[in-house]
Design a protein around this motif. Sequence first.
Motif, PDB file in Angstrom:
ATOM      1  N   LEU A   1     -14.260  44.931  72.478  1.00 42.60           N
ATOM      2  CA  LEU A   1     -14.795  45.002  71.225  1.00 42.60           C
ATOM      3  C   LEU A   1     -13.541  45.580  70.438  1.00 42.60           C
ATOM      4  CD1 LEU A   1     -18.498  46.176  71.546  1.00 42.60           C
ATOM      5  CD2 LEU A   1     -17.640  43.854  71.333  1.00 42.60           C
ATOM      6  N   TYR A   2     -13.554  44.861  69.144  1.00 40.25           N
ATOM      7  CA  TYR A   2     -12.524  45.390  67.958  1.00 40.25           C
ATOM      8  C   TYR A   2     -13.079  45.136  66.861  1.00 40.25           C
ATOM      9  CZ  TYR A   2     -11.619  40.232  67.450  1.00 40.25           C
ATOM     10  OH  TYR A   2     -11.884  39.069  67.137  1.00 40.25           O
ATOM     11  N   ALA A   3     -12.468  45.966  66.118  1.00 41.68           N
ATOM     12  CA  ALA A   3     -12.853  45.886  64.350  1.00 41.68           C
ATOM     13  C   ALA A   3     -11.680  45.263  63.580  1.00 41.68           C
ATOM     14  CB  ALA A   3     -12.931  47.294  63.897  1.00 41.68           C
ATOM     15  N   ILE A   4     -12.133  44.567  62.627  1.00 39.19           N
ATOM     16  CA  ILE A   4     -11.134  43.827  61.901  1.00 39.19           C
ATOM     17  C   ILE A   4     -11.208  44.322  60.535  1.00 39.19           C
ATOM     18  CG2 ILE A   4     -12.626  41.821  61.378  1.00 39.19           C
ATOM     19  CD1 ILE A   4     -10.331  39.943  62.065  1.00 39.19           C
ATOM     20  N   LEU A   5     -10.187  44.342  59.750  1.00 46.31           N
ATOM     21  CA  LEU A   5      -9.827  44.717  58.522  1.00 46.31           C
ATOM     22  C   LEU A   5      -9.694  43.742  57.540  1.00 46.31           C
ATOM     23  CD1 LEU A   5      -9.834  47.262  56.456  1.00 46.31           C
ATOM     24  CD2 LEU A   5      -7.405  47.172  56.967  1.00 46.31           C
ATOM     25  N   SER A   6     -10.353  43.430  56.489  1.00 44.34           N
ATOM     26  CA  SER A   6     -10.035  42.427  55.500  1.00 44.34           C
ATOM     27  C   SER A   6      -9.956  43.462  54.430  1.00 44.34           C
ATOM     28  CB  SER A   6     -11.478  41.596  55.267  1.00 44.34           C
ATOM     29  OG  SER A   6     -10.999  40.460  54.310  1.00 44.34           O
ATOM     30  N   HIS A   7      -8.809  43.158  53.647  1.00 50.66           N
ATOM     31  CA  HIS A   7      -8.711  44.060  52.473  1.00 50.66           C
ATOM     32  C   HIS A   7      -7.807  43.424  51.338  1.00 50.66           C
ATOM     33  CE1 HIS A   7      -4.249  44.380  53.648  1.00 50.66           C
ATOM     34  NE2 HIS A   7      -4.611  43.969  54.747  1.00 50.66           N
ATOM     35  N   ARG A   8      -7.952  43.996  50.209  1.00 51.79           N
ATOM     36  CA  ARG A   8      -7.112  43.648  49.071  1.00 51.79           C
ATOM     37  C   ARG A   8      -5.790  44.309  49.376  1.00 51.79           C
ATOM     38  NH1 ARG A   8     -10.645  42.605  43.917  1.00 51.79           N
ATOM     39  NH2 ARG A   8     -12.200  41.320  44.943  1.00 51.79           N
TER      40      ARG A   8
ATOM     41  N   TRP B   1     -11.147  34.604  65.196  1.00 50.66           N
ATOM     42  CA  TRP B   1     -10.840  36.248  65.436  1.00 50.66           C
ATOM     43  C   TRP B   1     -11.836  36.906  64.629  1.00 50.66           C
ATOM     44  CZ3 TRP B   1      -4.892  36.153  64.840  1.00 50.66           C
ATOM     45  CH2 TRP B   1      -4.309  35.689  65.699  1.00 50.66           C
ATOM     46  N   TYR B   2     -12.148  36.426  63.170  1.00 53.67           N
ATOM     47  CA  TYR B   2     -12.924  37.400  62.491  1.00 53.67           C
ATOM     48  C   TYR B   2     -14.519  37.064  63.131  1.00 53.67           C
ATOM     49  CZ  TYR B   2     -10.410  38.494  58.419  1.00 53.67           C
ATOM     50  OH  TYR B   2      -9.373  39.221  57.679  1.00 53.67           O
ATOM     51  N   ARG B   3     -14.910  35.923  63.766  1.00 49.40           N
ATOM     52  CA  ARG B   3     -16.152  35.669  64.367  1.00 49.40           C
ATOM     53  C   ARG B   3     -16.347  36.633  65.316  1.00 49.40           C
ATOM     54  NH1 ARG B   3     -16.915  29.914  65.147  1.00 49.40           N
ATOM     55  NH2 ARG B   3     -15.487  30.396  66.822  1.00 49.40           N
ATOM     56  N   ALA B   4     -15.433  36.611  66.096  1.00 50.51           N
ATOM     57  CA  ALA B   4     -15.362  37.532  67.451  1.00 50.51           C
ATOM     58  C   ALA B   4     -15.481  39.044  67.325  1.00 50.51           C
ATOM     59  CB  ALA B   4     -14.307  37.121  68.529  1.00 50.51           C
ATOM     60  N   ALA B   5     -15.040  39.316  66.068  1.00 51.81           N
ATOM     61  CA  ALA B   5     -14.913  40.871  66.043  1.00 51.81           C
ATOM     62  C   ALA B   5     -16.206  41.784  65.855  1.00 51.81           C
ATOM     63  CB  ALA B   5     -14.469  41.372  64.346  1.00 51.81           C
ATOM     64  N   ALA B   6     -16.378  42.950  66.496  1.00 46.73           N
ATOM     65  CA  ALA B   6     -17.522  43.434  66.529  1.00 46.73           C
ATOM     66  C   ALA B   6     -18.160  43.971  64.962  1.00 46.73           C
ATOM     67  CB  ALA B   6     -17.576  44.631  67.275  1.00 46.73           C
ATOM     68  N   VAL B   7     -17.186  44.154  64.171  1.00 47.46           N
ATOM     69  CA  VAL B   7     -17.462  44.619  62.811  1.00 47.46           C
ATOM     70  C   VAL B   7     -16.177  44.038  61.966  1.00 47.46           C
ATOM     71  CG1 VAL B   7     -16.601  47.024  63.115  1.00 47.46           C
ATOM     72  CG2 VAL B   7     -18.552  46.273  61.305  1.00 47.46           C
ATOM     73  N   CYS B   8     -16.387  44.170  60.597  1.00 46.60           N
ATOM     74  CA  CYS B   8     -15.426  43.742  59.654  1.00 46.60           C
ATOM     75  C   CYS B   8     -15.514  44.824  58.640  1.00 46.60           C
ATOM     76  CB  CYS B   8     -15.267  42.439  58.955  1.00 46.60           C
ATOM     77  SG  CYS B   8     -14.058  42.298  57.820  1.00 46.60           S
ATOM     78  N   TYR B   9     -14.529  45.739  58.433  1.00 45.60           N
ATOM     79  CA  TYR B   9     -14.394  46.663  57.455  1.00 45.60           C
ATOM     80  C   TYR B   9     -13.706  45.985  56.282  1.00 45.60           C
ATOM     81  CZ  TYR B   9     -15.462  49.804  61.224  1.00 45.60           C
ATOM     82  OH  TYR B   9     -16.177  50.611  62.313  1.00 45.60           O
ATOM     83  N   ALA B  10     -14.579  45.666  55.176  1.00 36.40           N
ATOM     84  CA  ALA B  10     -13.871  45.053  54.027  1.00 36.40           C
ATOM     85  C   ALA B  10     -13.454  46.195  52.963  1.00 36.40           C
ATOM     86  CB  ALA B  10     -14.938  43.891  53.372  1.00 36.40           C
TER      87      ALA B  10
ATOM     88  N   LEU C   1     -16.499  36.281  52.906  1.00 42.30           N
ATOM     89  CA  LEU C   1     -16.182  35.895  54.038  1.00 42.30           C
ATOM     90  C   LEU C   1     -17.681  35.502  54.822  1.00 42.30           C
ATOM     91  CD1 LEU C   1     -14.204  39.049  54.911  1.00 42.30           C
ATOM     92  CD2 LEU C   1     -13.191  37.010  54.725  1.00 42.30           C
ATOM     93  N   ILE C   2     -17.201  34.268  55.299  1.00 44.96           N
ATOM     94  CA  ILE C   2     -18.630  33.571  55.989  1.00 44.96           C
ATOM     95  C   ILE C   2     -18.600  33.564  57.513  1.00 44.96           C
ATOM     96  CG2 ILE C   2     -19.186  32.073  53.954  1.00 44.96           C
ATOM     97  CD1 ILE C   2     -17.838  30.008  55.396  1.00 44.96           C
ATOM     98  N   ALA C   3     -17.399  33.838  58.177  1.00 47.77           N
ATOM     99  CA  ALA C   3     -17.220  33.902  59.515  1.00 47.77           C
ATOM    100  C   ALA C   3     -17.907  35.194  60.166  1.00 47.77           C
ATOM    101  CB  ALA C   3     -15.949  33.798  59.827  1.00 47.77           C
ATOM    102  N   LEU C   4     -18.039  36.135  59.395  1.00 49.47           N
ATOM    103  CA  LEU C   4     -18.656  37.377  60.131  1.00 49.47           C
ATOM    104  C   LEU C   4     -19.830  37.811  60.183  1.00 49.47           C
ATOM    105  CD1 LEU C   4     -16.144  39.189  57.779  1.00 49.47           C
ATOM    106  CD2 LEU C   4     -16.085  38.851  60.051  1.00 49.47           C
ATOM    107  N   ARG C   5     -20.308  38.114  61.394  1.00 53.47           N
ATOM    108  CA  ARG C   5     -21.883  38.636  61.560  1.00 53.47           C
ATOM    109  C   ARG C   5     -21.974  39.862  61.069  1.00 53.47           C
ATOM    110  NH1 ARG C   5     -20.138  37.240  67.191  1.00 53.47           N
ATOM    111  NH2 ARG C   5     -20.220  35.280  67.344  1.00 53.47           N
ATOM    112  N   LYS C   6     -21.090  40.921  61.096  1.00 45.64           N
ATOM    113  CA  LYS C   6     -21.459  42.258  60.638  1.00 45.64           C
ATOM    114  C   LYS C   6     -20.319  42.700  59.690  1.00 45.64           C
ATOM    115  CE  LYS C   6     -22.315  47.280  61.650  1.00 45.64           C
ATOM    116  NZ  LYS C   6     -22.583  48.139  62.515  1.00 45.64           N
ATOM    117  N   LEU C   7     -20.575  42.834  58.524  1.00 44.05           N
ATOM    118  CA  LEU C   7     -19.549  42.983  57.567  1.00 44.05           C
ATOM    119  C   LEU C   7     -19.804  44.367  56.650  1.00 44.05           C
ATOM    120  CD1 LEU C   7     -16.912  42.293  55.722  1.00 44.05           C
ATOM    121  CD2 LEU C   7     -18.467  40.566  54.647  1.00 44.05           C
ATOM    122  N   VAL C   8     -19.111  45.531  56.495  1.00 49.82           N
ATOM    123  CA  VAL C   8     -19.400  46.589  55.959  1.00 49.82           C
ATOM    124  C   VAL C   8     -18.225  46.804  54.876  1.00 49.82           C
ATOM    125  CG1 VAL C   8     -19.733  48.946  55.978  1.00 49.82           C
ATOM    126  CG2 VAL C   8     -20.274  47.393  58.060  1.00 49.82           C
ATOM    127  N   PHE C   9     -18.592  46.926  53.569  1.00 51.50           N
ATOM    128  CA  PHE C   9     -18.056  46.976  52.327  1.00 51.50           C
ATOM    129  C   PHE C   9     -17.580  48.502  52.056  1.00 51.50           C
ATOM    130  CE2 PHE C   9     -19.604  42.618  51.746  1.00 51.50           C
ATOM    131  CZ  PHE C   9     -18.331  42.135  51.153  1.00 51.50           C
TER     132      PHE C   9
END
Length: 190
Positions: free
Chosen positions: A22-29, A98-107, A126-134
């Motif tokens: 399991l991994y976290a993915i970061l989406s950021h400005r 990669w985004y879809r497989a992430a356990a969580v995305c921190y935006a 972002l539409i690929a994500l199951r769990k997204l936290v802003f």
Amino acid sequence: MRLLKARSLEFEEFLDEKTILLYAILSHRWENEEITYKEILKPTRKALAEAKRGFQKIRVYAAKATKNSLEYLWVNIYYIDKTSSTELSKAINSMFRWYRAAAVCYAYLCDVPPPLAAEGLQDFKLIALRKLVFYINNWMPAGTKKELARPIAPERKTTRIEDTAYCMLGLFDINMPMLYGEGERAFIRL
């Protein structure tokens, strides 16, 4: 896929994506002082890279992942060698997966001040994500994808015409080479 260990901040390469934990993915400005993959690898530049704001962002991100029992991290600017057209093309073709497989995305929306307003999220969808936290300015929690569903309508704006076509690769489950400079012809190839 190249991931960073959350506790040690060292890279680990996974040749078979099925073995990834399991991994976290970061989406950021993007901000001033972002770091690159090449900077962090060169011992002579590593100390300079670690002093940049971009690396501080990685440290906070790693702490959040560790707190949520995640061992690995991924973030585009830091893990993709953009000087390699082969690696960049492979990454763009794999990004949706990669985004879809992430356990969580921190935006992390560093430029959105509190209180969070819907207009602060309009350019961030972002539409690929199951769990997204802003998170907003200074990593203040702002809500989840579910809580903020209305302002996160699936639209995508890009700076290059080609990227508008390339960002749909995952939706159609296809791969194609990146040909920056082709403009609207990317849609014909898509």
